[in-house]
Every structure is written in C-alpha cells, then in structure tokens.
Design a protein around this motif. Structure first.
Motif, PDB file in Angstrom:
ATOM      1  N   SER A 186       0.878  -1.168   0.000  1.00 52.07           N
ATOM      2  CA  SER A 186       0.000   0.000   0.000  1.00 52.07           C
ATOM      3  C   SER A 186       0.913   1.215   0.000  1.00 52.07           C
ATOM      4  N   LEU A 187       0.881   2.007  -1.074  1.00 49.40           N
ATOM      5  CA  LEU A 187       1.868   3.060  -1.270  1.00 49.40           C
ATOM      6  C   LEU A 187       1.255   4.458  -1.201  1.00 49.40           C
ATOM      7  N   HIS A 188       1.890   5.312  -0.420  1.00 53.87           N
ATOM      8  CA  HIS A 188       1.534   6.733  -0.381  1.00 53.87           C
ATOM      9  C   HIS A 188       2.475   7.473  -1.318  1.00 53.87           C
ATOM     10  N   PRO A 189       1.960   8.079  -2.386  1.00 53.26           N
ATOM     11  CA  PRO A 189       2.838   8.721  -3.370  1.00 53.26           C
ATOM     12  C   PRO A 189       3.364  10.081  -2.954  1.00 53.26           C
ATOM     13  N   GLY A 190       2.932  10.559  -1.783  1.00 59.27           N
ATOM     14  CA  GLY A 190       3.230  11.930  -1.388  1.00 59.27           C
ATOM     15  C   GLY A 190       2.110  12.859  -1.830  1.00 59.27           C
ATOM     16  N   VAL A 203       5.317  17.681  -3.852  1.00 59.05           N
ATOM     17  CA  VAL A 203       6.152  16.711  -4.549  1.00 59.05           C
ATOM     18  C   VAL A 203       5.838  16.721  -6.048  1.00 59.05           C
ATOM     19  N   SER A 204       6.890  16.697  -6.879  1.00 61.92           N
ATOM     20  CA  SER A 204       6.679  16.628  -8.322  1.00 61.92           C
ATOM     21  C   SER A 204       6.266  15.214  -8.723  1.00 61.92           C
ATOM     22  N   VAL A 205       5.595  15.104  -9.844  1.00 62.06           N
ATOM     23  CA  VAL A 205       5.218  13.790 -10.365  1.00 62.06           C
ATOM     24  C   VAL A 205       6.461  12.935 -10.578  1.00 62.06           C
ATOM     25  N   GLU A 206       7.512  13.545 -11.117  1.00 55.07           N
ATOM     26  CA  GLU A 206       8.738  12.801 -11.423  1.00 55.07           C
ATOM     27  C   GLU A 206       9.362  12.213 -10.160  1.00 55.07           C
ATOM     28  N   ASP A 207       9.464  13.013  -9.099  1.00 53.17           N
ATOM     29  CA  ASP A 207      10.068  12.523  -7.857  1.00 53.17           C
ATOM     30  C   ASP A 207       9.215  11.439  -7.216  1.00 53.17           C
ATOM     31  N   SER A 208       7.902  11.625  -7.226  1.00 50.78           N
ATOM     32  CA  SER A 208       7.003  10.631  -6.651  1.00 50.78           C
ATOM     33  C   SER A 208       7.095   9.322  -7.421  1.00 50.78           C
ATOM     34  N   ALA A 209       7.039   9.412  -8.746  1.00 51.61           N
ATOM     35  CA  ALA A 209       7.058   8.205  -9.581  1.00 51.61           C
ATOM     36  C   ALA A 209       8.374   7.450  -9.440  1.00 51.61           C
ATOM     37  N   ARG A 210       9.481   8.172  -9.483  1.00 47.72           N
ATOM     38  CA  ARG A 210      10.783   7.508  -9.312  1.00 47.72           C
ATOM     39  C   ARG A 210      10.863   6.824  -7.955  1.00 47.72           C
ATOM     40  N   GLY A 211      10.386   7.521  -6.914  1.00 45.30           N
ATOM     41  CA  GLY A 211      10.413   6.936  -5.581  1.00 45.30           C
ATOM     42  C   GLY A 211       9.547   5.701  -5.467  1.00 45.30           C
ATOM     43  N   MET A 212       8.346   5.749  -6.042  1.00 45.21           N
ATOM     44  CA  MET A 212       7.454   4.597  -5.973  1.00 45.21           C
ATOM     45  C   MET A 212       8.062   3.388  -6.677  1.00 45.21           C
ATOM     46  N   VAL A 213       8.676   3.608  -7.823  1.00 47.04           N
ATOM     47  CA  VAL A 213       9.312   2.499  -8.537  1.00 47.04           C
ATOM     48  C   VAL A 213      10.493   1.960  -7.733  1.00 47.04           C
ATOM     49  N   ASP A 214      11.283   2.845  -7.151  1.00 45.96           N
ATOM     50  CA  ASP A 214      12.394   2.394  -6.302  1.00 45.96           C
ATOM     51  C   ASP A 214      11.892   1.516  -5.158  1.00 45.96           C
ATOM     52  N   VAL A 215      10.801   1.936  -4.526  1.00 48.03           N
ATOM     53  CA  VAL A 215      10.239   1.168  -3.403  1.00 48.03           C
ATOM     54  C   VAL A 215       9.746  -0.188  -3.882  1.00 48.03           C
ATOM     55  N   MET A 216       9.029  -0.215  -5.002  1.00 47.62           N
ATOM     56  CA  MET A 216       8.514  -1.493  -5.513  1.00 47.62           C
ATOM     57  C   MET A 216       9.647  -2.449  -5.850  1.00 47.62           C
ATOM     58  N   LEU A 217      10.704  -1.945  -6.448  1.00 50.11           N
ATOM     59  CA  LEU A 217      11.839  -2.797  -6.784  1.00 50.11           C
ATOM     60  C   LEU A 217      12.526  -3.315  -5.522  1.00 50.11           C
ATOM     61  N   ALA A 218      12.676  -2.446  -4.532  1.00 50.69           N
ATOM     62  CA  ALA A 218      13.345  -2.842  -3.294  1.00 50.69           C
ATOM     63  C   ALA A 218      12.545  -3.872  -2.511  1.00 50.69           C
ATOM     64  N   GLN A 219      11.240  -3.906  -2.722  1.00 51.41           N
ATOM     65  CA  GLN A 219      10.376  -4.812  -1.963  1.00 51.41           C
ATOM     66  C   GLN A 219      10.182  -6.164  -2.639  1.00 51.41           C
ATOM     67  N   GLN A 220      10.696  -6.354  -3.836  1.00 47.03           N
ATOM     68  CA  GLN A 220      10.547  -7.646  -4.500  1.00 47.03           C
ATOM     69  C   GLN A 220      11.139  -8.760  -3.640  1.00 47.03           C
ATOM     70  N   HIS A 225       2.960  -7.670   3.430  1.00 51.06           N
ATOM     71  CA  HIS A 225       2.130  -6.524   3.071  1.00 51.06           C
ATOM     72  C   HIS A 225       2.526  -5.368   3.972  1.00 51.06           C
ATOM     73  N   VAL A 226       3.011  -4.292   3.370  1.00 52.00           N
ATOM     74  CA  VAL A 226       3.442  -3.131   4.145  1.00 52.00           C
ATOM     75  C   VAL A 226       2.859  -1.858   3.545  1.00 52.00           C
ATOM     76  N   TYR A 227       2.825  -0.826   4.385  1.00 52.14           N
ATOM     77  CA  TYR A 227       2.239   0.480   4.068  1.00 52.14           C
ATOM     78  C   TYR A 227       3.398   1.470   4.092  1.00 52.14           C
ATOM     79  N   LEU A 228       3.809   1.935   2.908  1.00 48.43           N
ATOM     80  CA  LEU A 228       5.015   2.734   2.781  1.00 48.43           C
ATOM     81  C   LEU A 228       4.742   4.002   1.979  1.00 48.43           C
ATOM     82  N   ASP A 229       5.570   5.027   2.220  1.00 48.94           N
ATOM     83  CA  ASP A 229       5.492   6.197   1.352  1.00 48.94           C
ATOM     84  C   ASP A 229       6.490   6.046   0.201  1.00 48.94           C
ATOM     85  N   TYR A 230       6.508   7.031  -0.682  1.00 47.01           N
ATOM     86  CA  TYR A 230       7.319   6.919  -1.898  1.00 47.01           C
ATOM     87  C   TYR A 230       8.815   6.970  -1.621  1.00 47.01           C
ATOM     88  N   GLN A 231       9.194   7.262  -0.387  1.00 49.18           N
ATOM     89  CA  GLN A 231      10.596   7.258   0.002  1.00 49.18           C
ATOM     90  C   GLN A 231      10.960   5.998   0.798  1.00 49.18           C
TER      91      GLN A 231
END
Length: 237
Positions: A186-190, A203-220, A225-231
């Motif tokens: 469950s992701l909070h995009p900011g 937060v800019s769209v670019e920073d939020s999107a990059r952060g969300m992808v980084d989080v998804m990759l790190a969680q593979q 099930h965790v509740y995280l923000d885009y950082q």
C-alpha cells in the motif's frame, strides 16, 4: 528474474501513473499501461510510439466489470496471452464530493467513491494476481497517508474512509495470495502536483514516480504486506 521485466501500470494516461510508466522505462522495463480511453491518452501514446515494442497500451475502465473481465481474459487468450507480470501497480483514485463530509454525503456519492477508490482496485488485483510472478512478484496499490487511521487528524473524511477501506481490503487480498509468495504494498505517493493534488503540492510527479518504482523494486521478494510512502518510510496503519 526474466530478462525482459514487465510491469502493469493501471491508470497510466496522466499524472502519477504516466510518471511511473516513464520511470519503469528508464530502468529498462517493459510496461502494460492502461487507460479508460486509449485513443484520448495523447501523452501515453506518444510515450509508446517513442519506445517501440516496450509499451502496450490497453483499454480498461476499472469500474466496469465487463471491461475488467475482458482485460483479465486477455492474459489467457487475447493480446496479452502468455505475459507474466513482475510488478502490478493499481493506480486509481478520485477525490469524491467537494463537501467532503459524511454528514452531507448521498448514497450515490459514497458508492461512487468507494467503488473507484477501494472496491474496483481489489477486484482487478484479484483478477490479475495469477499472472504475477510467484516468489518475486509485487502487487502495489496507490493508497494515501490519508488512509491511516492512526494518523487521522480529521477532515476529508470521505476520501480518508475510502483509502482506509482500500488498505483493509488489500490486507485481505494479501492473505489470499501469500501462498504464492507475492509481496503486496500500500503506497503513499506523497502530496503530488497532479490534477487532484493541485499546483501547490509539495512533490513533483517525477520525484514521486521515481520513488514509488524504487520502493517497488526494493520490496521484490519480501513476501509481506506493508504500508510505505514513496521514500520507503513505513506508515502507521
């Protein structure tokens, strides 16, 4: 992991969804990107044209069961047959009525808000879960810190309730898919500068999107099930 990693991004025609598609492409991933009306998704189609063979644009109206069923069936015997998803991001949300108040809400307003923000995302995730790669696959939802019960200071109560409902339903989904060793997020995009967030958002769209992808990759491969923000910071339920 497969040589050609594949992500599904739902609600990709603009805002955070479009930004996430760009972020995945920048990391060398292929993307299935959905829009309610693909012919009108000008920016998404331009992105697909500029990335030949890497972006598949698909029609999906999340609130329409026939559209949802048809999209899921395409993985079996349609245009998406044989595709295996490494990550699926269910990105959907509406702000709800302008009055934002449970005291003023009508049945129709409440039903529309809950369907878009909570019910339909879970229905879609349940339908595509069998196509997500067991062991390392991730199913993520664009939630919000406003769905946190622990951090609720009041206000925006209808939207908060819809995102809290999404979080609750997501936990139930995790219980269903945990046997396949999937990770659910469950992701909070900011607070993002989108049509919903407004031009004054932090937060800019670019920073939020990059952060969300980084989080998804790190969680593979985490299988929880965790509740995280885009950082990557954990949020209290």
């Amino acid at each position: 992991m497969a040589e050609h990693r594949l992500a599904l991004v739902v609600g990709a025609n603009r805002g955070i969804g479009l930004g996430v598609v760009k972020a995945f492409l920048a990391r060398g991933w292929d993307v299935i990107a959905t829009a309610r009306k693909p012919a009108e998704a000008i920016a998404l189609n331009a992105l697909a044209s500029g990335s030949p063979g890497r972006v598949t644009v698909a029609a999906l109206e999340l609130n329409d069961p026939a559209s949802l069923d048809g999209f899921a069936a395409a993985f079996d015997n349609g245009a998406l047959a044989g595709k295996v998803l490494d990550i699926a991001l269910i990105n959907a949300g509406v702000a709800g009525p302008a009055h934002r108040s449970a005291s003023q809400a009508t049945e129709a307003e409440t039903g529309a808000l809950m369907m878009t923000n909570a019910i339909a995302p879970i229905r879609l995730a349940r339908a595509v879960a069998p196509r997500v790669r067991a062991g390392t696959g991730v199913i993520a939802f664009t939630s919000s810190v406003m769905g946190s019960v622990a951090l609720n200071p009041g206000g925006h109560e209808l939207y908060r309730a819809s995102k809290a409902a999404l979080n609750s339903l997501t936990r139930g989904l995790y219980a269903e898919v945990s046997g396949r060793k999937l990770t659910v997020l469950s992701l909070h995009p900011g607070w993002v500068r989108t049509d919903m967030g407004g031009p004054g958002a932090a937060v800019s769209v670019e920073d939020s999107a990059r952060g969300m992808v980084d989080v998804m990759l790190a969680q593979q491969g985490r299988h929880h099930h965790v509740y995280l923000d885009y950082q990557g910071k954990e949020i209290a339920w």
